[in-house]
Design a protein around this motif. Sequence first.
Motif, PDB file in Angstrom:
ATOM      1  N   LEU A 102      11.994 -57.311  97.236  1.00 31.61           N
ATOM      2  CA  LEU A 102      13.284 -58.000  97.144  1.00 31.61           C
ATOM      3  C   LEU A 102      14.123 -57.468  95.976  1.00 31.61           C
ATOM      4  O   LEU A 102      15.337 -57.299  96.089  1.00 31.61           O
ATOM      5  CB  LEU A 102      13.056 -59.504  96.972  1.00 31.61           C
ATOM      6  N   ALA A 103      13.464 -57.169  94.840  1.00 26.18           N
ATOM      7  CA  ALA A 103      14.212 -56.657  93.675  1.00 26.18           C
ATOM      8  C   ALA A 103      14.836 -55.300  93.967  1.00 26.18           C
ATOM      9  O   ALA A 103      15.997 -55.036  93.638  1.00 26.18           O
ATOM     10  CB  ALA A 103      13.283 -56.584  92.464  1.00 26.18           C
ATOM     11  N   VAL A 104      14.054 -54.414  94.599  1.00 26.14           N
ATOM     12  CA  VAL A 104      14.601 -53.074  94.907  1.00 26.14           C
ATOM     13  C   VAL A 104      15.750 -53.186  95.901  1.00 26.14           C
ATOM     14  O   VAL A 104      16.803 -52.557  95.738  1.00 26.14           O
ATOM     15  CB  VAL A 104      13.488 -52.165  95.435  1.00 26.14           C
ATOM     16  N   ALA A 105      15.570 -54.019  96.934  1.00 23.87           N
ATOM     17  CA  ALA A 105      16.638 -54.153  97.933  1.00 23.87           C
ATOM     18  C   ALA A 105      17.894 -54.765  97.320  1.00 23.87           C
ATOM     19  O   ALA A 105      19.013 -54.324  97.591  1.00 23.87           O
ATOM     20  CB  ALA A 105      16.144 -55.001  99.102  1.00 23.87           C
ATOM     21  N   THR A 106      17.708 -55.795  96.484  1.00 27.32           N
ATOM     22  CA  THR A 106      18.872 -56.437  95.862  1.00 27.32           C
ATOM     23  C   THR A 106      19.600 -55.481  94.930  1.00 27.32           C
ATOM     24  O   THR A 106      20.831 -55.384  94.922  1.00 27.32           O
ATOM     25  CB  THR A 106      18.417 -57.675  95.086  1.00 27.32           C
ATOM     26  N   THR A 107      18.853 -54.749  94.104  1.00 25.62           N
ATOM     27  CA  THR A 107      19.487 -53.808  93.161  1.00 25.62           C
ATOM     28  C   THR A 107      20.259 -52.735  93.902  1.00 25.62           C
ATOM     29  O   THR A 107      21.391 -52.391  93.553  1.00 25.62           O
ATOM     30  CB  THR A 107      18.416 -53.173  92.264  1.00 25.62           C
ATOM     31  N   PHE A 108      19.653 -52.202  94.966  1.00 22.04           N
ATOM     32  CA  PHE A 108      20.353 -51.141  95.716  1.00 22.04           C
ATOM     33  C   PHE A 108      21.571 -51.695  96.447  1.00 22.04           C
ATOM     34  O   PHE A 108      22.633 -51.062  96.480  1.00 22.04           O
ATOM     35  CB  PHE A 108      19.378 -50.513  96.713  1.00 22.04           C
ATOM     36  N   ALA A 131      19.207 -43.421  98.600  1.00 20.69           N
ATOM     37  CA  ALA A 131      18.102 -44.215  99.119  1.00 20.69           C
ATOM     38  C   ALA A 131      16.767 -43.511  98.896  1.00 20.69           C
ATOM     39  O   ALA A 131      15.776 -44.130  98.496  1.00 20.69           O
ATOM     40  CB  ALA A 131      18.325 -44.510 100.597  1.00 20.69           C
ATOM     41  N   GLU A 132      16.706 -42.202  99.134  1.00 20.55           N
ATOM     42  CA  GLU A 132      15.459 -41.465  98.924  1.00 20.55           C
ATOM     43  C   GLU A 132      15.085 -41.436  97.452  1.00 20.55           C
ATOM     44  O   GLU A 132      13.916 -41.523  97.085  1.00 20.55           O
ATOM     45  CB  GLU A 132      15.606 -40.053  99.490  1.00 20.55           C
ATOM     46  N   ALA A 133      16.090 -41.271  96.599  1.00 17.02           N
ATOM     47  CA  ALA A 133      15.793 -41.263  95.167  1.00 17.02           C
ATOM     48  C   ALA A 133      15.234 -42.613  94.706  1.00 17.02           C
ATOM     49  O   ALA A 133      14.288 -42.675  93.918  1.00 17.02           O
ATOM     50  CB  ALA A 133      17.051 -40.914  94.380  1.00 17.02           C
ATOM     51  N   VAL A 134      15.792 -43.685  95.211  1.00 19.36           N
ATOM     52  CA  VAL A 134      15.292 -45.016  94.862  1.00 19.36           C
ATOM     53  C   VAL A 134      13.883 -45.233  95.411  1.00 19.36           C
ATOM     54  O   VAL A 134      13.006 -45.799  94.763  1.00 19.36           O
ATOM     55  CB  VAL A 134      16.272 -46.083  95.364  1.00 19.36           C
ATOM     56  N   ARG A 135      13.638 -44.786  96.645  1.00 18.73           N
ATOM     57  CA  ARG A 135      12.295 -44.957  97.246  1.00 18.73           C
ATOM     58  C   ARG A 135      11.230 -44.237  96.430  1.00 18.73           C
ATOM     59  O   ARG A 135      10.158 -44.775  96.151  1.00 18.73           O
ATOM     60  CB  ARG A 135      12.315 -44.433  98.687  1.00 18.73           C
ATOM     61  N   LYS A 147      23.537 -51.120 109.518  1.00 18.46           N
ATOM     62  CA  LYS A 147      24.735 -51.909 109.807  1.00 18.46           C
ATOM     63  C   LYS A 147      24.366 -53.198 110.538  1.00 18.46           C
ATOM     64  O   LYS A 147      23.244 -53.331 111.050  1.00 18.46           O
ATOM     65  CB  LYS A 147      25.723 -51.090 110.624  1.00 18.46           C
ATOM     66  N   PRO A 148      25.296 -54.168 110.582  1.00 19.48           N
ATOM     67  CA  PRO A 148      24.965 -55.442 111.239  1.00 19.48           C
ATOM     68  C   PRO A 148      24.545 -55.296 112.693  1.00 19.48           C
ATOM     69  O   PRO A 148      23.856 -56.163 113.218  1.00 19.48           O
ATOM     70  CB  PRO A 148      26.253 -56.263 111.104  1.00 19.48           C
ATOM     71  N   ASP A 149      24.927 -54.217 113.384  1.00 20.12           N
ATOM     72  CA  ASP A 149      24.495 -54.027 114.772  1.00 20.12           C
ATOM     73  C   ASP A 149      23.116 -53.411 114.876  1.00 20.12           C
ATOM     74  O   ASP A 149      22.627 -53.129 115.973  1.00 20.12           O
ATOM     75  CB  ASP A 149      25.505 -53.162 115.523  1.00 20.12           C
ATOM     76  N   GLY A 150      22.449 -53.159 113.732  1.00 19.23           N
ATOM     77  CA  GLY A 150      21.110 -52.610 113.727  1.00 19.23           C
ATOM     78  C   GLY A 150      21.025 -51.118 113.600  1.00 19.23           C
ATOM     79  O   GLY A 150      19.926 -50.560 113.532  1.00 19.23           O
ATOM     80  N   THR A 151      22.126 -50.426 113.521  1.00 17.55           N
ATOM     81  CA  THR A 151      22.111 -48.966 113.445  1.00 17.55           C
ATOM     82  C   THR A 151      21.736 -48.537 112.033  1.00 17.55           C
ATOM     83  O   THR A 151      22.316 -48.984 111.058  1.00 17.55           O
ATOM     84  CB  THR A 151      23.482 -48.397 113.810  1.00 17.55           C
ATOM     85  N   ARG A 152      20.731 -47.624 111.932  1.00 16.92           N
ATOM     86  CA  ARG A 152      20.307 -47.132 110.632  1.00 16.92           C
ATOM     87  C   ARG A 152      21.340 -46.150 110.084  1.00 16.92           C
ATOM     88  O   ARG A 152      21.835 -45.286 110.812  1.00 16.92           O
ATOM     89  CB  ARG A 152      18.947 -46.443 110.720  1.00 16.92           C
ATOM     90  N   VAL A 153      21.610 -46.284 108.794  1.00 17.89           N
ATOM     91  CA  VAL A 153      22.454 -45.326 108.076  1.00 17.89           C
ATOM     92  C   VAL A 153      21.593 -44.395 107.241  1.00 17.89           C
ATOM     93  O   VAL A 153      21.891 -43.203 107.124  1.00 17.89           O
ATOM     94  CB  VAL A 153      23.471 -46.074 107.191  1.00 17.89           C
ATOM     95  N   THR A 154      20.488 -44.923 106.658  1.00 18.37           N
ATOM     96  CA  THR A 154      19.527 -44.103 105.916  1.00 18.37           C
ATOM     97  C   THR A 154      18.138 -44.458 106.397  1.00 18.37           C
ATOM     98  O   THR A 154      17.896 -45.575 106.903  1.00 18.37           O
ATOM     99  CB  THR A 154      19.632 -44.358 104.409  1.00 18.37           C
ATOM    100  N   ALA A 155      17.202 -43.514 106.248  1.00 25.13           N
ATOM    101  CA  ALA A 155      15.815 -43.741 106.626  1.00 25.13           C
ATOM    102  C   ALA A 155      14.969 -42.665 105.976  1.00 25.13           C
ATOM    103  O   ALA A 155      15.446 -41.549 105.717  1.00 25.13           O
ATOM    104  CB  ALA A 155      15.648 -43.718 108.155  1.00 25.13           C
ATOM    105  N   ALA A 208      29.079 -56.214 105.411  1.00 27.42           N
ATOM    106  CA  ALA A 208      29.297 -54.790 105.665  1.00 27.42           C
ATOM    107  C   ALA A 208      28.032 -54.100 106.110  1.00 27.42           C
ATOM    108  O   ALA A 208      28.098 -53.089 106.825  1.00 27.42           O
ATOM    109  CB  ALA A 208      29.842 -54.108 104.411  1.00 27.42           C
ATOM    110  N   GLY A 209      26.876 -54.589 105.747  1.00 22.93           N
ATOM    111  CA  GLY A 209      25.617 -53.956 106.129  1.00 22.93           C
ATOM    112  C   GLY A 209      24.464 -54.646 105.438  1.00 22.93           C
ATOM    113  O   GLY A 209      24.622 -55.657 104.757  1.00 22.93           O
ATOM    114  N   LEU A 210      23.243 -54.111 105.639  1.00 22.94           N
ATOM    115  CA  LEU A 210      22.045 -54.664 105.033  1.00 22.94           C
ATOM    116  C   LEU A 210      21.225 -53.534 104.436  1.00 22.94           C
ATOM    117  O   LEU A 210      21.292 -52.387 104.899  1.00 22.94           O
ATOM    118  CB  LEU A 210      21.193 -55.437 106.051  1.00 22.94           C
ATOM    119  N   VAL A 211      20.443 -53.887 103.431  1.00 20.31           N
ATOM    120  CA  VAL A 211      19.514 -52.950 102.796  1.00 20.31           C
ATOM    121  C   VAL A 211      18.120 -53.540 102.932  1.00 20.31           C
ATOM    122  O   VAL A 211      17.870 -54.673 102.503  1.00 20.31           O
ATOM    123  CB  VAL A 211      19.858 -52.735 101.311  1.00 20.31           C
TER     124      VAL A 211
END
Length: 952
Positions: A102-108, A131-135, A147-155, A208-211
Amino acid sequence: MRGLFGRRSARRGRHRQVRSASAHSARGPGAERSPARDRPPDREPAPPRERLFRLPFGPRTVAGEVFFLQVSVIVLLMVAVVVAFVLHARWSSTRQANKQSLAVATTFARSPDVLAGLESTDPTAALQPRAEAVRKATKVSYVVVWKPDGTRVTAPQPDLIGKRVAGPVQDLVDNAREGRSTTKTLQAAPGLTVNSAVPVTRPDGTLAGLVSTGVTVSRVNEGVKRQLPVLLMSAAGALLLASGTSALVNRRLRRQTHGLGPEEMTRMYEHHDAVLHAVREGVLIVDETGRLVLVNNEARRLLELPEDAEGRPVDQVGLDPGMMGLLTSGRAASDEVHLAKGRLLAVNIRSTRSGEGPPGRVATLRDTTELHALEGRAEGARERLRLLYEAGVRIGSTLDVTRTAEELTEVAVPRFAEFATVELLDPVLRGEEPSAARTDMRRTAMSGVRDDAPLLPVGAVVRTVETLRGHAEEAGEHSVLEADLRQADDWPAQQPDDGRRALEYGIRSLISTPLRARGVLLGSVDFWRTDRSDPYGDDDLAFAEELAARAAVSIDNARRYTRENAMAVTLQRSLLPRGLPEQDALDVASRYRPTRAGVGGDWFDVIPLPGARVALVVGDVVGHGLHAAATMGRLRTAVLNFSSLDLTPEELLAHLDELVDRIDQDQTTEGNGATVTGATCLYAIYDAVSGRCTVARAGHPGPALVAPDGTVDYPEVPVGLPLGLGGAPFETAELHLPPESQLVLFTDGLVEDRERDIDDGLALLRRTLTGHPGRSPEETCRTVLDTLLPAEPSDDIALLVARAQVLDPEQVAQWEVPADSGAVAPLRAQVSRKLAEWGLEEASFTTELILSELVTNAIRYGSEPIRVRLLHQSRLTCEVSDGSSTSPHMRRAAATEEGGRGLFLVAQLAERWGTRYTPHGKVMWTEQNLHPEEHRPEEDADSLLDQWDEPL
């Protein structure tokens, strides 16, 4: 060991009993003991110790079983402890994984560039590297932005970008739209994973989206495995320590209970139960199944529970839906106020075993119905304090009386009144202190929630009141509270029609309080409420008086500033020239613009000089206020006096510099410290006969010269030190002004400002003046101010535009006179003929008398060369110059003296006369009025001659 195997003596006794029993059973009842029959015939008898261990129930076997039982219990306890430690470690690690995910997701998600990346044209390019650098830095399993429709922007795997997130995600999106984060344990590609989804919201609150970030359970288990040896060793040591200290614990427990037995402990619990039911705070205990385990009397009274409520489910005891939902929600609560059975209850809920998985929940209830009412009154008091603080900040932001009154009404509406009006006395609006016995009170400001209120408009006279100091109470000017205007008899007495319309409009309540400062009545403020609000009370009256008292101080400050500013402006206006003098050498226009900060020290002047000459002056005293205006007046007066001596520009500035230095010395001696700093001046003398202008300046900006063809130039004029510094002489520059050329003089406020450099201002002035050859001085002044004047000038501005006029040669007559008294008569004849050509025959007699006296003095007391010059303008100027620097002085001659009456005669016949010095001698000059209907010189000459008649 004695506790495990018994005392040694007891063991020996048991051994003896076993041996006796064995022997008896082998022989049978009644058999005699015989050594031969006690052992087998084919071998030797076994030793007693070996035979002992063969007995199925011997002492050693019993002891071993006891020992095995005790060891088994210890092992089982160790296993239970290890299992508990492992489970707790795994639970703790899982909870840590939840927090990390939760902390990593909130910070990002809350990073400043994430929203911009999502909104960009290529969000993957903007967010994938981050995202890769944070991971990698946080060692989580994945960081996915979608995005809210479920489409990945990063992976983590690039082939998954652009694809939809697997699994049910609608609940995650719904929580994200409400601004909540979601943490779940789910089955993902890396295995069982703790996943956290955090929303990324726009400034308007939309999603706008989710992390999403995840931590696998397998990595958590690895941490548990690494801890297992330590846990086993710790458990073993803890169990050994517990077995050794159990006896000590029992003994200490007995000591702590002071030897209380069952009866004493029972009595103690009875006391606790009595206290539980006697407190004025409700207590409820609900188990994990939702049943009421404990209800004290106060909780039963507050919630109106039945007597058999204990042991029943929460939803079956008649609770209100809100309270029932709170008790069964499973969440903690801290002083939450809920309405139950008509009461406002403050509810606190905690788990009975916080942090270890609650088997039950404890709720406490406190009746806050009366406390809430008190808090409402306290909140009202806090709101009034905030309003008073806001009034102190907003009221009096400007030193304008009307604006200050408007700020008072704006603060009061709508938080204290629906309509507010301010009436001020007429002298206050003018900046004066009320002193008359009676004066009008005029409406100055009005604010309201609507614009159609039937109240007198701004500017209307409300009433006439007494304004004598200290008599406001006797005049009826005290605070008035009308809670209900419909029951007030005297309120609409003065204006019954307006009062009736106000009541029909819905105005119901009024507070009117005077505005007084320093014991002087300044006006009144009225607060109005309609039937949509509560009527005013005594607390409101006290607040209105406090608000009016603070506002009255600001209004009085603004009034006093208005008075002082008006005095300073009046002083400055009186010190500046009210009009330009008549002269024929220049066509002059001027402008002066003060600053909003107050009057300043800029000034200008046009001073006619003899001989068709004009002096142009522009000066500046740095600063604002009365001191700057008074200093400016002293300097302008000094310039006027010095110019009457017909000094050259550099000599005049030298005398002015000495004067400023003397002023500074006097003020330093007095100890007030208000010295003249930054005083500058430009002084120019224009000669209409030669067309030349002599300019000198002391720290002042140089002039701009507009040629007849419209080109503009800044002539080089040597700059001297500002006035008062002294020590350096001033230099002059000779400028040639062709006819119709313009000389523009100005102060630095025209070309320099906070937002404009002086070089930029000079360039802008050049562009404004260029290309307009036929423009008049008035048009030039207007255009220059329209172009260069700032919206809010920080310094006052003086502007002087002079268009050159060259005297026609036909208007100038000049003669050389030899140093012979016989040359006076021919000169008079030539002058008479020239005056006849100019059509000035009526001035011929007076002119001949003046020139005869001046030429005779030059011949008798002066030296060659002697010249006579006549200048024909609106006045007739006569000049006699010679090579001597000795100046004659007028005196009253005695009756017995033959001479000494010539200059007296000249002074009586001429309108003005004087002497000016040149590098080669001096010039005696006179000016005559050419309008005989206004001035009769012949009659004056006859009356003057009659004064010298002596009786025979």
